[in-house]
Design an enzyme around this catalytic site. Structure first.
Site, PDB file in Angstrom:
ATOM      1  N   LYS A  42       0.747  -1.269  -0.028  1.00 28.24           N
ATOM      2  CA  LYS A  42      -0.018   0.158  -0.080  1.00 28.24           C
ATOM      3  C   LYS A  42       0.969   1.072   0.133  1.00 28.24           C
ATOM      4  O   LYS A  42       1.882   1.399   0.664  1.00 28.24           O
ATOM      5  CB  LYS A  42      -0.723  -0.171   1.275  1.00 28.24           C
ATOM      6  CG  LYS A  42      -2.089  -0.758   1.197  1.00 28.24           C
ATOM      7  CD  LYS A  42      -2.783  -0.432   2.322  1.00 28.24           C
ATOM      8  CE  LYS A  42      -4.241  -1.175   2.557  1.00 28.24           C
ATOM      9  NZ  LYS A  42      -4.889  -0.868   3.652  1.00 28.24           N
ATOM     10  N   ARG A  95     -17.634  -2.385  10.823  1.00 28.84           N
ATOM     11  CA  ARG A  95     -18.607  -1.389  10.757  1.00 28.84           C
ATOM     12  C   ARG A  95     -19.895  -2.010   9.828  1.00 28.84           C
ATOM     13  O   ARG A  95     -20.951  -1.250   9.995  1.00 28.84           O
ATOM     14  CB  ARG A  95     -17.998  -0.184   9.852  1.00 28.84           C
ATOM     15  CG  ARG A  95     -16.903   0.564  10.474  1.00 28.84           C
ATOM     16  CD  ARG A  95     -16.168   1.158   9.631  1.00 28.84           C
ATOM     17  NE  ARG A  95     -15.563   0.285   8.490  1.00 28.84           N
ATOM     18  CZ  ARG A  95     -14.599   0.834   7.742  1.00 28.84           C
ATOM     19  NH1 ARG A  95     -14.198   1.954   7.618  1.00 28.84           N
ATOM     20  NH2 ARG A  95     -14.048  -0.012   6.978  1.00 28.84           N
ATOM     21  N   SER A 132     -10.201   5.502   7.005  1.00 30.77           N
ATOM     22  CA  SER A 132      -8.813   6.340   6.657  1.00 30.77           C
ATOM     23  C   SER A 132      -8.717   6.594   5.169  1.00 30.77           C
ATOM     24  O   SER A 132      -8.302   7.695   4.909  1.00 30.77           O
ATOM     25  CB  SER A 132      -7.744   5.269   7.276  1.00 30.77           C
ATOM     26  OG  SER A 132      -7.606   4.950   8.343  1.00 30.77           O
TER      27      SER A 132
HETATM   28  O1  PNS Z   1      -6.077  -0.871   8.748  1.00 23.45           O
HETATM   29  P1  PNS Z   1      -6.010  -2.081   7.704  1.00 23.45           P
HETATM   30  O2  PNS Z   1      -5.236  -1.498   6.410  1.00 23.45           O
HETATM   31  O3  PNS Z   1      -7.438  -2.569   7.093  1.00 23.45           O
HETATM   32  O4  PNS Z   1      -4.845  -3.208   8.294  1.00 23.45           O
HETATM   33  C1  PNS Z   1      -4.852  -4.705   7.679  1.00 23.45           C
HETATM   34  C2  PNS Z   1      -3.877  -5.489   8.476  1.00 23.45           C
HETATM   35  C3  PNS Z   1      -2.607  -4.801   8.987  1.00 23.45           C
HETATM   36  C4  PNS Z   1      -4.634  -5.927   9.770  1.00 23.45           C
HETATM   37  C5  PNS Z   1      -3.968  -6.577   7.577  1.00 23.45           C
HETATM   38  O5  PNS Z   1      -3.170  -6.439   6.443  1.00 23.45           O
HETATM   39  C6  PNS Z   1      -3.129  -7.836   8.266  1.00 23.45           C
HETATM   40  O6  PNS Z   1      -3.473  -8.465   9.229  1.00 23.45           O
HETATM   41  N1  PNS Z   1      -1.908  -7.782   7.947  1.00 23.45           N
HETATM   42  C7  PNS Z   1      -0.831  -8.594   8.402  1.00 23.45           C
HETATM   43  C8  PNS Z   1      -0.289  -9.772   7.460  1.00 23.45           C
HETATM   44  C9  PNS Z   1      -0.471 -11.053   7.816  1.00 23.45           C
HETATM   45  O7  PNS Z   1      -0.399 -11.811   8.941  1.00 23.45           O
HETATM   46  N2  PNS Z   1      -1.363 -11.925   6.899  1.00 23.45           N
HETATM   47  C10 PNS Z   1      -1.602 -13.483   7.043  1.00 23.45           C
HETATM   48  C11 PNS Z   1      -2.603 -13.880   8.000  1.00 23.45           C
HETATM   49  S1  PNS Z   1      -4.239 -12.903   7.302  1.00 23.45           S
END
Ligand code: PNS
Length: 164
Positions: A42, A95, A132
């Protein structure tokens, strides 16, 4: 037992919806880590260190409980962070049914990977439309974001001369 949970997210920037979920989660656990996750896929508006600083200021200004730590994470699986710090749960704000549908597969994978449960919290409906990405768009076009974000974030976004 000292129960630790993690509220992960990009927080680019933190919104009033996030702050509401953090406040609710902090009352349910002994220790809460708000984890700013760097997602290399991102393009971010704010550097991670700035996001952490704005979350810390927002938490202090809102008088949220003192069992909250703000951390950042950029390497590996989210559940590896949970295992490292001894967290038993992830907390996500949902939400709408759209959020539930998006979060459910990740919650199941995270539980399968490391036994970490995910708890979905409903934010105050007043924040149901806040995200966001919406804040970034309004701010980039010169609109007023103060109804959607903590005061520290509104000040930061609306003071371009100090934002580098
Ligand atoms: O605020 P966001 O961008 O919706 O957050 C997304 C987030 C960071 C929670 C998500 O991208 C995430 O869980 N990333 C971790 C990557 C990971 O561990 N992936 C494998 C299992 S799902």
């Amino acid at each position: 037992m000292h129960r630790i949970a993690v509220v992960p997210g990009s927080f680019d920037p933190i919104t009033l919806g996030h702050l509401d979920v953090i406040d609710r989660a902090a009352t349910l656990f002994d220790e809460l880590h708000v984890l700013v996750v760097h997602n290399p896929d991102k393009t971010a508006l704010l550097p991670v260190a700035q996001r952490v600083a704005l979350i810390e200021r927002s938490i202090a200004e809102a008088g949220l409980p003192s069992n909250i730590k703000v951390m950042s994470w950029s390497v590996g699986l989210l559940v590896d962070y949970c295992t490292d710090v001894g967290a038993i749960a992830l907390v996500k704000g949902v939400r709408s049914q759209v959020d539930v549908a998006y979060e459910t597969p990740m919650a199941i994978v995270n539980r399968n990977l490391a036994g970490v449960e995910t708890i979905f919290l409903l934010p105050d409906p007043a924040h149901a439309h806040v995200s966001s990405s919406l804040v970034r768009q309004v701010a980039s076009l010169g609109g007023d974001v103060s109804p959607y974000v903590p005061k520290a974030v509104a000040e930061y976004l609306q003071t371009p001369t100090t934002n580098g």
